[in-house]
Enzyme design. Structure first.
Site, PDB file in Angstrom:
ATOM      1  N   LYS A 198      12.574 -16.019  -4.219  1.00 35.68           N
ATOM      2  CA  LYS A 198      12.687 -16.793  -5.454  1.00 35.68           C
ATOM      3  C   LYS A 198      13.826 -17.823  -5.330  1.00 35.68           C
ATOM      4  O   LYS A 198      14.627 -17.764  -4.385  1.00 35.68           O
ATOM      5  CB  LYS A 198      12.934 -15.826  -6.619  1.00 35.68           C
ATOM      6  CG  LYS A 198      11.800 -14.793  -6.821  1.00 35.68           C
ATOM      7  CD  LYS A 198      12.111 -13.901  -8.017  1.00 35.68           C
ATOM      8  CE  LYS A 198      11.205 -12.680  -8.076  1.00 35.68           C
ATOM      9  NZ  LYS A 198      11.535 -11.809  -9.231  1.00 35.68           N
ATOM     10  N   HIS A 221      10.106 -11.410  -4.502  1.00 33.95           N
ATOM     11  CA  HIS A 221       8.910 -10.839  -5.114  1.00 33.95           C
ATOM     12  C   HIS A 221       8.017 -10.268  -4.022  1.00 33.95           C
ATOM     13  O   HIS A 221       7.906 -10.842  -2.947  1.00 33.95           O
ATOM     14  CB  HIS A 221       8.125 -11.911  -5.874  1.00 33.95           C
ATOM     15  CG  HIS A 221       6.729 -11.501  -6.186  1.00 33.95           C
ATOM     16  ND1 HIS A 221       6.427 -10.724  -7.286  1.00 33.95           N
ATOM     17  CD2 HIS A 221       5.553 -11.696  -5.531  1.00 33.95           C
ATOM     18  CE1 HIS A 221       5.111 -10.485  -7.292  1.00 33.95           C
ATOM     19  NE2 HIS A 221       4.565 -11.066  -6.238  1.00 33.95           N
ATOM     20  N   GLU A 277      -2.691 -12.884  -5.235  1.00 34.37           N
ATOM     21  CA  GLU A 277      -1.503 -13.724  -5.056  1.00 34.37           C
ATOM     22  C   GLU A 277      -1.594 -14.569  -3.783  1.00 34.37           C
ATOM     23  O   GLU A 277      -1.198 -15.737  -3.778  1.00 34.37           O
ATOM     24  CB  GLU A 277      -0.240 -12.851  -5.069  1.00 34.37           C
ATOM     25  CG  GLU A 277       0.033 -12.287  -6.469  1.00 34.37           C
ATOM     26  CD  GLU A 277       1.160 -11.271  -6.537  1.00 34.37           C
ATOM     27  OE1 GLU A 277       1.454 -10.808  -7.648  1.00 34.37           O
ATOM     28  OE2 GLU A 277       1.743 -10.915  -5.480  1.00 34.37           O
ATOM     29  N   ASN A 304      16.771 -11.230  -9.009  1.00 37.05           N
ATOM     30  CA  ASN A 304      16.561 -10.203  -7.976  1.00 37.05           C
ATOM     31  C   ASN A 304      15.945 -10.742  -6.689  1.00 37.05           C
ATOM     32  O   ASN A 304      15.402  -9.996  -5.881  1.00 37.05           O
ATOM     33  CB  ASN A 304      15.786  -9.002  -8.549  1.00 37.05           C
ATOM     34  CG  ASN A 304      14.381  -9.369  -9.004  1.00 37.05           C
ATOM     35  OD1 ASN A 304      13.963 -10.513  -8.872  1.00 37.05           O
ATOM     36  ND2 ASN A 304      13.653  -8.390  -9.514  1.00 37.05           N
ATOM     37  N   TYR A 316       2.618 -14.931 -12.804  1.00 34.01           N
ATOM     38  CA  TYR A 316       3.119 -13.788 -13.588  1.00 34.01           C
ATOM     39  C   TYR A 316       2.224 -13.449 -14.782  1.00 34.01           C
ATOM     40  O   TYR A 316       2.694 -12.831 -15.739  1.00 34.01           O
ATOM     41  CB  TYR A 316       4.542 -14.075 -14.065  1.00 34.01           C
ATOM     42  CG  TYR A 316       5.608 -13.809 -13.009  1.00 34.01           C
ATOM     43  CD1 TYR A 316       5.694 -12.571 -12.353  1.00 34.01           C
ATOM     44  CD2 TYR A 316       6.562 -14.774 -12.678  1.00 34.01           C
ATOM     45  CE1 TYR A 316       6.675 -12.323 -11.395  1.00 34.01           C
ATOM     46  CE2 TYR A 316       7.549 -14.527 -11.719  1.00 34.01           C
ATOM     47  CZ  TYR A 316       7.597 -13.295 -11.091  1.00 34.01           C
ATOM     48  OH  TYR A 316       8.567 -13.039 -10.151  1.00 34.01           O
TER      49      TYR A 316
END
Ligand code: RTP
Length: 155
Positions: free
Chosen positions: A16, A122, A133, A119, A56
């Site tokens: 990310k 992913h 995805e 975080n 998402y």
């Protein structure tokens, strides 16, 4: 020996914007490489807000959905596909628990992140999401099939 490349499992992994900005690309890529997984696709992209919302979509109803999509589309994301036996489940293990304050040391989030909203990485959470995805982020021709010399020592 020809390694069963055709039926090998694949997962979608993304670093990310926080992970990219913090210079953690090589650290994270090397953890997947050293484990023995094979990189079959990689690109740096700045996703649009609309694209982030697609990625998402399962979290639409969550209170953090909007902020999460804003964040994912705020800068470069390193999108990747990794291949290997059990890579979906074990990839999540390498990544660690969603909330870095609960991730075990030794995991990517445990070692390199502090709060859930930042975080850094992913990973697809199952075979269906992995398929979806990969299809969302990559065109089929961007997935590279090849045999690495190391495979016969890994399998
Ligand atoms: P990911 O999909 O990114 O690998 O994360 P995950 O499955 O471990 O977690 P998930 O529940 O699917 O949440 C996706 C991402 O949303 C952010 N998040 N923020 N309370 C919060 O503010 C909150 N909870 C989750 C995280 O970035 C998480 O990775």
């Amino acid at each position: 020996q020809e390694v069963h490349a055709a039926e090998m499992e694949r997962t979608f992994i993304a670093i990310k914007p926080d992970g990219v900005q913090r210079g953690l690309i090589s650290e994270i890529v090397s953890r997947f490489e050293r484990k023995g997984y094979k990189l079959v696709a990689i690109k740096l992209v700045v996703p649009s807000k609309q694209f982030a919302e697609k990625h998402y979509h399962d979290l639409k109803e969550r209170p953090f959905f909007n902020g999460l999509c804003d964040f994912l589309s705020s800068g470069p994301v390193l999108a990747m596909v990794w291949e290997g036996e059990g890579v979906i489940k074990y990839g999540r293990k390498l990544i660690g628990a969603t909330d870095p304050s609960k991730s075990e040391p030794g995991t990517i989030r445990g070692d390199l992140a502090v709060v859930v909203g930042r975080n850094i990485i992913h990973g697809s959470d199952g075979p269906e999401t992995a398929k979806d995805e990969i299809a969302l982020w990559f065109q089929p021709k961007e997935l590279v099939s090849y045999t690495s010399n190391e495979e016969k020592w890994i399998y």
